[in-house]
Design a protein around this motif. Structure first.
Motif, mmCIF file in Angstrom:
data_model
loop_
_atom_site.group_PDB
_atom_site.id
_atom_site.type_symbol
_atom_site.label_atom_id
_atom_site.label_comp_id
_atom_site.label_asym_id
_atom_site.label_seq_id
_atom_site.Cartn_x
_atom_site.Cartn_y
_atom_site.Cartn_z
ATOM 1 N N PRO A 181 0.807 -1.231 0.000
ATOM 2 C CA PRO A 181 0.000 0.000 0.000
ATOM 3 C C PRO A 181 0.834 1.272 0.000
ATOM 4 O O PRO A 181 0.490 2.249 -0.674
ATOM 5 C CB PRO A 181 -0.821 -0.106 1.297
ATOM 6 C CG PRO A 181 -0.871 -1.555 1.603
ATOM 7 C CD PRO A 181 0.435 -2.104 1.136
ATOM 8 N N LEU A 182 1.960 1.280 0.756
ATOM 9 C CA LEU A 182 2.729 2.524 0.848
ATOM 10 C C LEU A 182 3.435 2.843 -0.473
ATOM 11 O O LEU A 182 3.541 4.015 -0.847
ATOM 12 C CB LEU A 182 3.709 2.473 2.017
ATOM 13 C CG LEU A 182 5.101 1.851 1.867
ATOM 14 C CD1 LEU A 182 6.086 2.865 1.289
ATOM 15 C CD2 LEU A 182 5.621 1.380 3.231
ATOM 16 N N VAL A 183 3.901 1.820 -1.198
ATOM 17 C CA VAL A 183 4.551 2.069 -2.490
ATOM 18 C C VAL A 183 3.542 2.674 -3.469
ATOM 19 O O VAL A 183 3.835 3.668 -4.155
ATOM 20 C CB VAL A 183 5.142 0.763 -3.068
ATOM 21 C CG1 VAL A 183 5.584 0.969 -4.508
ATOM 22 C CG2 VAL A 183 6.334 0.313 -2.221
ATOM 23 N N PHE A 184 2.355 2.091 -3.522
ATOM 24 C CA PHE A 184 1.299 2.606 -4.392
ATOM 25 C C PHE A 184 0.947 4.037 -4.013
ATOM 26 O O PHE A 184 0.827 4.925 -4.873
ATOM 27 C CB PHE A 184 0.064 1.711 -4.288
ATOM 28 C CG PHE A 184 -1.121 2.191 -5.088
ATOM 29 C CD1 PHE A 184 -1.250 1.855 -6.427
ATOM 30 C CD2 PHE A 184 -2.101 2.981 -4.501
ATOM 31 C CE1 PHE A 184 -2.336 2.292 -7.169
ATOM 32 C CE2 PHE A 184 -3.188 3.426 -5.232
ATOM 33 C CZ PHE A 184 -3.315 3.081 -6.566
ATOM 34 N N LEU A 185 0.796 4.270 -2.718
ATOM 35 C CA LEU A 185 0.366 5.582 -2.227
ATOM 36 C C LEU A 185 1.427 6.649 -2.482
ATOM 37 O O LEU A 185 1.114 7.758 -2.938
ATOM 38 C CB LEU A 185 0.061 5.488 -0.732
ATOM 39 C CG LEU A 185 -0.909 6.514 -0.150
ATOM 40 C CD1 LEU A 185 -2.247 6.446 -0.846
ATOM 41 C CD2 LEU A 185 -1.086 6.272 1.340
ATOM 42 N N LEU A 186 2.687 6.334 -2.194
ATOM 43 C CA LEU A 186 3.753 7.317 -2.418
ATOM 44 C C LEU A 186 3.896 7.648 -3.897
ATOM 45 O O LEU A 186 4.125 8.806 -4.266
ATOM 46 C CB LEU A 186 5.078 6.794 -1.855
ATOM 47 C CG LEU A 186 5.235 6.847 -0.327
ATOM 48 C CD1 LEU A 186 6.584 6.265 0.079
ATOM 49 C CD2 LEU A 186 5.110 8.271 0.195
ATOM 50 N N PHE A 187 3.759 6.632 -4.752
ATOM 51 C CA PHE A 187 3.869 6.882 -6.195
ATOM 52 C C PHE A 187 2.768 7.834 -6.650
ATOM 53 O O PHE A 187 3.038 8.831 -7.343
ATOM 54 C CB PHE A 187 3.779 5.566 -6.970
ATOM 55 C CG PHE A 187 3.717 5.766 -8.463
ATOM 56 C CD1 PHE A 187 4.868 6.056 -9.185
ATOM 57 C CD2 PHE A 187 2.511 5.691 -9.147
ATOM 58 C CE1 PHE A 187 4.821 6.247 -10.568
ATOM 59 C CE2 PHE A 187 2.441 5.884 -10.521
ATOM 60 C CZ PHE A 187 3.608 6.165 -11.227
ATOM 61 N N MET A 188 1.519 7.545 -6.283
ATOM 62 C CA MET A 188 0.390 8.373 -6.693
ATOM 63 C C MET A 188 0.492 9.787 -6.115
ATOM 64 O O MET A 188 0.164 10.774 -6.784
ATOM 65 C CB MET A 188 -0.934 7.733 -6.264
ATOM 66 C CG MET A 188 -1.296 6.493 -7.055
ATOM 67 S SD MET A 188 -1.531 6.873 -8.832
ATOM 68 C CE MET A 188 -1.818 5.234 -9.479
ATOM 69 N N THR A 189 0.955 9.884 -4.869
ATOM 70 C CA THR A 189 1.028 11.190 -4.214
ATOM 71 C C THR A 189 2.118 12.063 -4.827
ATOM 72 O O THR A 189 1.896 13.246 -5.105
ATOM 73 C CB THR A 189 1.292 11.015 -2.702
ATOM 74 O OG1 THR A 189 0.259 10.204 -2.148
ATOM 75 C CG2 THR A 189 1.279 12.365 -2.000
ATOM 76 N N ILE A 190 3.298 11.499 -5.029
ATOM 77 C CA ILE A 190 4.384 12.281 -5.633
ATOM 78 C C ILE A 190 4.035 12.651 -7.072
ATOM 79 O O ILE A 190 4.310 13.765 -7.528
ATOM 80 C CB ILE A 190 5.709 11.491 -5.553
ATOM 81 C CG1 ILE A 190 6.159 11.384 -4.078
ATOM 82 C CG2 ILE A 190 6.796 12.171 -6.380
ATOM 83 C CD1 ILE A 190 7.379 10.533 -3.855
ATOM 84 N N PHE A 191 3.377 11.734 -7.783
ATOM 85 C CA PHE A 191 2.877 12.017 -9.135
ATOM 86 C C PHE A 191 1.917 13.208 -9.079
ATOM 87 O O PHE A 191 1.993 14.157 -9.874
ATOM 88 C CB PHE A 191 2.186 10.768 -9.677
ATOM 89 C CG PHE A 191 1.800 10.847 -11.131
ATOM 90 C CD1 PHE A 191 2.205 11.904 -11.956
ATOM 91 C CD2 PHE A 191 1.010 9.845 -11.699
ATOM 92 C CE1 PHE A 191 1.835 11.957 -13.291
ATOM 93 C CE2 PHE A 191 0.632 9.892 -13.033
ATOM 94 C CZ PHE A 191 1.046 10.952 -13.827
ATOM 95 N N GLY A 192 0.996 13.187 -8.097
ATOM 96 C CA GLY A 192 0.039 14.274 -7.928
ATOM 97 C C GLY A 192 0.703 15.593 -7.590
ATOM 98 O O GLY A 192 0.310 16.656 -8.093
#
Length: 560
Positions: free
Chosen positions: A496-507
């Motif tokens: 979950p954290l890898v997915f979340l960090l990727f989406m957040t930094i992308f955002g």
């Protein structure tokens, strides 16, 4: 598609997540111990550290983490279609939010109820802690300042909600005395409290109360915001058992009843979803669904603010460690069910697609207004509630959620100042009253320093979603490092954290480009600060994780 099917699929999946997945996570990964003495017992002070009945604590945690965001986010995100919003809310609740919330309580509970920011210093390092606490402070500042604006706006638009909203505070004070001073049965106290709250909701439309448009030099909006911060400051200084716990508990019960009414109305009326499953006719200027969907629906699926509450106030009141499954994971399920209700109200609460499109004519529309108006239409059709009474009920739900979040948020902001006082050896800042003044002062400075109308918090609100999700990812990082140090499986938090960090930094990068094009240099600079903090904390945590994995490999031992 009929809304009944959507409701049954969503609630059924979340129930399965609680009864099966959360049991596995808490027993096999976190290994909760019924014999572990929690900080609520070892550090009991009668103010912040108070052993609490798990149902009362669930009420505090659920209403504190929910706020208005799980209504606003999903009710905006349906502009991309109800399918993406539904899937992210359901799967996010089960595999992200529940694990994150229960994990934050567990991590804090095992470390003297320290906040996730302070805990970062011990688990990762002092540099990561300093950066992390900046992100935490920004999230709290945004939440407190903006929710004051949300509450003020609803009290102005729906004066019928004034009596039940402020009356709930008096009810909570009485309940606190009945539970802790008179030792009355929790069931009896709950019945009394709920009857009083719903009685005031019934009376509200009969006696609407509005402030004069101008009170001396300030507007009604400014007056409400000032009163809200004065109240929140006082509430943050009172012992948790006196106001915070009983207010959150009785609000949680009342709000859950409101959800049951709304879902019952869906079952009876069986409204159709008029919004498209996937919206291919997006208004001009609507951003890409990926990654913005996962940022817009913050508290409806996973939220960093939950980790602040879990490690800031909830862990200090945990009576027995196994209670964290019910309090943390089921608290996330409660919020997921609220987000699901917001999706249904915002997609099935309109007569036609044209009516829906009239609301969603540009990105950012919908939100609270779509929930209240759509939900009121469903309540009227399903259980026959008068439109004004239905709107009052739903408005009170929104405002009470936002108000309890403000109560907890300001207390957490006070903790941040006290922690900074301890870190930098500033004696006076470690005391509750000066730290509270700093917390209230910083919120008022943001609210009135930008434009002077009290809504200054909206200035930095565009960064809330990304900053909040970043915080959730960093909290999962800390939990993952702790699991690795204890030689336990890490994939249930690492994925979950890898997915979340990727989406957040992308955002954050997308927002950075947007702020640059608009020449909004203030938000551009703030975005850079948050982005830099995200990258640096991630690198620090990644290095710590790699070192620990290497150590574990070179020094095989039994898991603890």
């Amino acid at each position: 598609m009929n809304a009944i099917l959507l409701m049954l699929m969503g609630l059924g999946a979340m129930a399965l997540g609680y009864f099966v997945y959360s049991k596995f996570i808490c027993e096999k990964i976190f290994k909760v111990d019924p014999h572990f003495r929690t900080p609520a017992h070892t550090m009991q002070d009668g103010i912040d550290y108070v052993p609490t009945n798990k149902y009362v604590l669930w009420g505090h945690h659920f209403t504190s983490v929910a706020g208005a965001a799980p209504i606003i986010g999903p009710a905006i995100a349906v502009i991309w279609g109800w399918v993406p919003a539904f899937l992210w809310v359901v799967f996010g609740t089960i595999f992200f939010a529940g694990v994150h919330d229960a994990g934050a309580i567990w991590a804090s509970n095992r470390n003297k109820a320290k906040s996730i920011g302070a805990l970062t210093g011990e688990v990762v390092g002092n540099r990561a802690r300093s950066l992390f606490m900046i992100v935490i402070f920004l999230v709290l500042l945004m939440v407190n300042a903006v929710f004051a604006v949300v509450i003020s706006g609803q009290l102005i638009n729906f004066p019928s909600a004034t009596i039940p909203v402020w009356g709930a505070i008096l009810v909570a004070l009485v309940i606190g005395q009945l539970i802790y001073r008179k030792n009355m049965s929790l069931l009896l106290v709950t019945i009394i409290g709920v009857v009083c709250l719903y009685g005031m909701i019934y009376v509200g439309p009969m006696m609407p109360i509005s402030l004069p448009e101008m009170i001396g030099p300030v507007t009604d909006n400014q007056s409400w915001i000032i009163m809200l911060f004065v109240y929140a400051g006082i509430a943050s200084l009172l012992p948790v058992w006196m106001l915070l716990q009983p207010r959150d508990y009785i609000n949680g019960i009342q709000l859950f009843i409101g959800l049951i009414l709304l879902y019952a109305a869906v079952l009876i009326s069986g409204p159709e979803l008029v919004a498209p499953a996937f919206n291919n006719d997006l208004p001009e200027g609507t951003p890409s669904m990926i990654p913005l969907l996962f940022v817009t629906i913050a508290c409806g699926a996973i939220s960093g603010f939950h980790g602040l509450v879990a490690s800031g106030t909830t862990s200090k009141q945990l009576d027995k460690e196994p209670d964290l499954r019910f309090v943390g994971y089921f608290g996330a399920v409660g919020e997921g069910s609220l987000a699901l209700a917001a999706i249904i109200a915002a997609t099935a609460g309109f007569a036609t697609l044209a009516d829906w499109q009239a609301i969603y004519h540009q990105f950012g529309q919908g939100g609270v207004s779509a929930f209240i108006h759509g939900g009121a239409n469903i309540l009227q059709a399903g259980v026959g509630l008068d439109t004004v009474l239905s709107q009052t009920l739903l408005t009170v739900m929104v405002v009470l959620f936002a108000g309890t979040t403000m109560d907890t948020g300001l207390r957490l902001q006070r903790y941040i100042f006290q922690e900074w006082g301890a870190i930098y050896n500033i004696g006076w800042m470690q005391k509750a009253f000066p730290a509270t003044l700093l917390a209230v002062g910083s919120c008022l400075l943001l609210s009135f320093g930008a434009g002077g109308d009290g809504s200054g918090g909206l200035l930095i609100w565009p960064l809330f979603g990304t900053t909040n999700q970043l915080l959730a990812g960093l909290t999962l990082l800390v939990i993952t490092v702790m699991l690795v140090k204890k030689r336990r499986p890490m994939w249930y938090t690492l994925a979950p954290l890898v997915f979340l960090l990727f989406m957040t930094i992308f955002g954050l990068l997308i927002q950075l480009k947007s702020f640059y094009i608009k020449e909004d240099w203030f938000l551009f600079s703030l975005d850079l600060v948050v982005l830099a903090a995200a990258i640096l904390v991630t690198l620090e945590s990644g290095a710590t994780l790699a070192r620990q994995l290497k150590y574990n490999k070179e020094n095989p031992a039994e898991a603890t």
